[in-house]
Design a protein around this motif. Structure first.
Motif, mmCIF file in Angstrom:
data_model
loop_
_atom_site.group_PDB
_atom_site.id
_atom_site.type_symbol
_atom_site.label_atom_id
_atom_site.label_comp_id
_atom_site.label_asym_id
_atom_site.label_seq_id
_atom_site.Cartn_x
_atom_site.Cartn_y
_atom_site.Cartn_z
ATOM 1 N N MET A 93 -7.596 4.962 -0.236
ATOM 2 C CA MET A 93 -8.935 5.141 -0.802
ATOM 3 C C MET A 93 -9.599 6.421 -0.301
ATOM 4 S SD MET A 93 -10.985 2.102 1.107
ATOM 5 C CE MET A 93 -12.558 2.508 1.856
ATOM 6 N N MET A 97 -10.723 9.072 -3.059
ATOM 7 C CA MET A 97 -12.128 9.481 -3.171
ATOM 8 C C MET A 97 -12.272 10.977 -2.918
ATOM 9 S SD MET A 97 -15.147 8.674 -3.945
ATOM 10 C CE MET A 97 -15.425 6.908 -3.975
ATOM 11 N N ALA A 117 -18.402 12.196 4.883
ATOM 12 C CA ALA A 117 -18.909 10.828 4.721
ATOM 13 C C ALA A 117 -17.789 9.899 4.250
ATOM 14 C CB ALA A 117 -20.066 10.809 3.731
ATOM 15 N N ASN A 118 -16.950 10.393 3.374
ATOM 16 C CA ASN A 118 -15.810 9.628 2.864
ATOM 17 C C ASN A 118 -14.870 9.236 4.003
ATOM 18 O OD1 ASN A 118 -13.771 8.592 1.130
ATOM 19 N ND2 ASN A 118 -12.795 10.597 1.075
ATOM 20 N N PHE A 121 -16.669 6.568 6.184
ATOM 21 C CA PHE A 121 -16.719 5.256 5.531
ATOM 22 C C PHE A 121 -15.346 4.582 5.556
ATOM 23 C CE2 PHE A 121 -16.142 2.548 1.796
ATOM 24 C CZ PHE A 121 -17.202 1.660 1.953
ATOM 25 N N SER A 122 -14.319 5.342 5.153
ATOM 26 C CA SER A 122 -12.984 4.754 5.054
ATOM 27 C C SER A 122 -12.501 4.227 6.404
ATOM 28 C CB SER A 122 -11.991 5.784 4.521
ATOM 29 O OG SER A 122 -12.411 6.243 3.258
ATOM 30 N N VAL A 125 -14.927 1.101 7.588
ATOM 31 C CA VAL A 125 -14.749 -0.167 6.880
ATOM 32 C C VAL A 125 -13.391 -0.791 7.242
ATOM 33 C CG1 VAL A 125 -13.708 0.585 4.667
ATOM 34 C CG2 VAL A 125 -15.344 -1.288 4.690
ATOM 35 N N ALA A 128 -13.654 -2.150 10.855
ATOM 36 C CA ALA A 128 -14.447 -3.374 10.880
ATOM 37 C C ALA A 128 -13.580 -4.564 10.477
ATOM 38 C CB ALA A 128 -15.647 -3.245 9.944
ATOM 39 N N ALA A 129 -12.815 -4.393 9.402
ATOM 40 C CA ALA A 129 -11.959 -5.478 8.911
ATOM 41 C C ALA A 129 -10.859 -5.804 9.924
ATOM 42 C CB ALA A 129 -11.350 -5.085 7.564
#
Lengths: 140, 111
Positions: A93, A97, A117-118, A121-122, A125, A128-129
């Motif tokens: 992703m 992106m 930012a991409n 974020f990638s 996230v 976190a998972a």
């Protein structure tokens, strides 16, 4: 090709020792040659192979309460399957992106900011998972 | 067929959909009350609609991606082949999504 005819950041001499592969390395909008293209294929194939086990895991989790779901996700093989899928997703992703950003964002500064930012974020996230899965696996 | 934009749009959907995946996993790790919040969302009609859309995006993006792998390997470039690959991804995506949800409702309802 003479020096006068050459274009690009570094003028090339008529005779060069550089191989064709050496010429394309580090090219492209991201400056990383074809490695993103190849990584996108690797992660795509990985997720295509993992989709069936992941779907099975999701089906196992349907209708369970928190304790039941925690027990299933925490079991080693299932945790490993999910983590592999999440790592592949994150890389896939991020590259996908970035391609979209490079295609549509014209302003150079905005492009750099959105690419950054991409990345944030990638990674965030996915981490976190994965952190949640680690916590469930260690039973804390 | 302008399916490449659908591939891209489903990709973007999946990108932001990972927030839901992370939220769900964190909620399981956090405990019963956080999980109840997620279940209230996934049980609501809007939550189900979003999850259905997410399932379709994932399956369609995967099948559409397999189409790209076939092209990467150098096959399927005649116009007839391109058309059938594209329709296979479109129809296959919808059919598989509906099938998955039928199985999901059967399993989830039985528990």
């Amino acid at each position: 090709m003479s020096v006068e005819e050459s274009h690009g950041p570094t003028p090339r001499r008529a005779k060069t020792m550089r191989t064709p592969l050496g010429k394309v390395r580090k090219f492209g909008p991201a400056g990383s040659g074809t490695s993103d293209f190849w990584q996108q294929r690797i992660t795509g194939v990985a997720m295509t192979l993992l989709i069936l086990p992941v779907v099975v895991v999701v089906m196992m989790l349907l209708g369970r309460n928190q304790a039941g779901a925690a027990q299933i996700i925490g079991s080693p093989l299932i945790a490993l399957t999910l983590i592999l899928f999440i790592i592949a997703s994150a890389v896939h992703m991020k590259i996908g992106m970035q391609v979209v950003i490079e295609d549509y964002v014209q302003n150079e500064k905005l492009k750099l900011v959105t690419i950054m930012a991409n990345n944030f974020f990638s990674i965030a996230v996915a981490l976190a998972a994965i952190f949640a899965i680690f916590k469930l696996s260690s039973g804390v | 067929m302008a399916l490449s934009i659908v591939h891209r749009l489903t990709g973007i959907t999946l990108y932001f959909g990972t927030i839901l995946l992370a939220w769900w996993l964190i909620a399981v790790a956090a405990g019963p009350s956080a999980y109840a919040t997620v279940q209230a969302f996934t049980g609501s009609w809007i939550g189900r609609l979003i999850l259905f859309g997410y399932t379709w995006s994932l399956i369609h993006h995967m099948l559409s991606g397999v189409r790209h792998f076939i092209w990467d390997l150098g096959y399927g470039f005649t116009s007839a082949e391109r058309e059938s690959l594209t329709w296979a991804a479109l129809i296959g995506g919808v059919v598989l999504t509906v099938l998955l949800w039928i199985v999901a409702f059967t399993l989830g309802g039985a528990r």
